[in-house]
Design an enzyme around this catalytic site. Structure first.
Site, PDB file in Angstrom:
ATOM      1  NE  ARG A 292      25.813   2.684  48.757  1.00 19.62           N
ATOM      2  CZ  ARG A 292      25.536   3.996  48.695  1.00 19.62           C
ATOM      3  NH1 ARG A 292      25.597   4.639  47.553  1.00 19.62           N
ATOM      4  NH2 ARG A 292      25.230   4.642  49.782  1.00 19.62           N
TER       5      ARG A 292
ATOM      6  NE  ARG B 188      22.412   6.120  54.769  1.00 18.36           N
ATOM      7  CZ  ARG B 188      22.355   7.443  54.968  1.00 18.36           C
ATOM      8  NH1 ARG B 188      21.645   7.947  55.966  1.00 18.36           N
ATOM      9  NH2 ARG B 188      22.994   8.250  54.162  1.00 18.36           N
TER      10      ARG B 188
ATOM     11  CE  LYS C 194      29.643   8.171  48.844  1.00 17.91           C
ATOM     12  NZ  LYS C 194      29.352   8.002  50.275  1.00 17.91           N
TER      13      LYS C 194
ATOM     14  NE  ARG D 140      23.744  13.687  55.172  1.00 14.39           N
ATOM     15  CZ  ARG D 140      24.435  12.920  54.344  1.00 14.39           C
ATOM     16  NH1 ARG D 140      25.566  13.353  53.823  1.00 14.39           N
ATOM     17  NH2 ARG D 140      24.003  11.713  54.011  1.00 14.39           N
TER      18      ARG D 140
ATOM     19  NE  ARG E  75      20.044  11.066  52.188  1.00 14.12           N
ATOM     20  CZ  ARG E  75      21.175  10.518  51.786  1.00 14.12           C
ATOM     21  NH1 ARG E  75      22.106  11.258  51.225  1.00 14.12           N
ATOM     22  NH2 ARG E  75      21.393   9.229  51.952  1.00 14.12           N
TER      23      ARG E  75
HETATM   24  P1  AMP Z   1      23.503   7.690  49.187  1.00 14.61           P
HETATM   25  O1  AMP Z   1      22.890   9.022  48.923  1.00 14.61           O
HETATM   26  O2  AMP Z   1      24.633   7.371  48.230  1.00 14.61           O
HETATM   27  O3  AMP Z   1      23.885   7.497  50.618  1.00 14.61           O
HETATM   28  O4  AMP Z   1      22.369   6.603  48.871  1.00 14.61           O
HETATM   29  C1  AMP Z   1      21.157   6.573  49.576  1.00 14.61           C
HETATM   30  C2  AMP Z   1      20.528   5.197  49.492  1.00 14.61           C
HETATM   31  O5  AMP Z   1      20.266   4.871  48.104  1.00 14.61           O
HETATM   32  C3  AMP Z   1      21.411   4.054  49.982  1.00 14.61           C
HETATM   33  O6  AMP Z   1      21.325   3.877  51.390  1.00 14.61           O
HETATM   34  C4  AMP Z   1      20.833   2.876  49.217  1.00 14.61           C
HETATM   35  O7  AMP Z   1      19.599   2.448  49.782  1.00 14.61           O
HETATM   36  C5  AMP Z   1      20.521   3.495  47.858  1.00 14.61           C
HETATM   37  N1  AMP Z   1      21.668   3.396  46.935  1.00 14.61           N
HETATM   38  C6  AMP Z   1      22.400   4.421  46.416  1.00 14.61           C
HETATM   39  N2  AMP Z   1      23.361   3.978  45.602  1.00 14.61           N
HETATM   40  C7  AMP Z   1      23.263   2.615  45.605  1.00 14.61           C
HETATM   41  C8  AMP Z   1      23.996   1.574  44.979  1.00 14.61           C
HETATM   42  N3  AMP Z   1      25.044   1.825  44.175  1.00 14.61           N
HETATM   43  N4  AMP Z   1      23.589   0.297  45.202  1.00 14.61           N
HETATM   44  C9  AMP Z   1      22.536   0.021  45.990  1.00 14.61           C
HETATM   45  N5  AMP Z   1      21.813   0.956  46.644  1.00 14.61           N
HETATM   46  C10 AMP Z   1      22.171   2.250  46.446  1.00 14.61           C
END
Ligand code: AMP
Length: 193
Positions: free
Chosen positions: A89, A146, A14, A128, A134
């Site tokens: 989400r 996740r 994404k 990665r 991260r």
């Molecule tokens: P991402 O970089 O999008 O994979 O997000 C990393 C982490 O941030 C996720 O595993 C969640 O813990 C949190 N997170 C990001 N976006 C959301 C969302 N829309 N709703 C809830 N948690 C989120």
């Protein structure tokens, strides 16, 4: 205004595709994951709160996430379009996004699901981890949590947009440029309006 949701499990590409779209169309890119990481690195109370969930691979509660997202959208009233990356989400987040768009007299134009199987996801994210820095990329059990959260809470959001005729599925296992071409076909000329 053209508003696109980039949708898919963690590691589906994404962020990479959002970067392409920003370069092509000048849209605002909003990644809630990036926003939480930024809060975390600045050690804000919001960052500390979010960390508890992120470290485990769980979703941050809706009310916290929605308030943060809403503020960011309101900070940019005049953009040509927004790419939502990692939001919505959950079903409540999708409903709230709908309201936000209505308030702006705008709408979501399309949702693109980047479809990638779980084993590819795990390999990509572990690969990665060294460069992403991260914490949630480094452990396989966290990556699988996740992914499970994506299937359980996030995947139903696809149906919400599918019923509106706005959902598209792209094979996210292709090369980044092939995925970009498939997205360009969907976004197409509509994004120039
Ligand atoms: P991402 O970089 O999008 O994979 O997000 C990393 C982490 O941030 C996720 O595993 C969640 O813990 C949190 N997170 C990001 N976006 C959301 C969302 N829309 N709703 C809830 N948690 C989120």
């Amino acid at each position: 205004m053209y508003n696109l949701i980039l949708f898919g499990p963690p590691g589906s590409g994404k962020g990479t595709q959002a970067d392409f779209l920003v370069k092509q169309h000048g849209f605002l890119h909003i990644s809630t994951g990036d926003m939480f990481r930024e809060e975390l690195s600045r050690r804000t109370p919001l960052g500390q709160e979010a960390r508890k969930y992120m470290d485990r691979g769980d979703l941050v509660p809706d009310e916290v996430t929605i308030a943060m997202l809403r503020k960011r959208v309101e900070q940019h009233p005049d953009v040509a379009g927004i790419i939502f990356d990692g939001f919505p989400r959950t079903d409540p987040q999708a409903a709230e996004l709908n309201d936000m768009m209505e308030e702006k007299q705008a709408s979501i134009n399309a949702l693109v699901l980047l479809d990638v199987d779980v084993d590819t996801i795990v390999q990509r994210i572990l690969g990665r981890a060294a460069t992403s820095g991260r914490a949630d990329d480094a452990k396989e059990d966290v990556i699988r949590t996740r992914y499970e959260n994506f299937i359980n809470y996030t995947a139903p959001v696809f149906d919400f947009y599918d019923q509106l005729g706005l959902a598209h599925r792209v094979n996210g296992a292709q090369s980044p440029s092939e995925v970009a071409a498939a997205i360009a076909n969907i976004v197409g000329p509509a994004a120039q309006d």
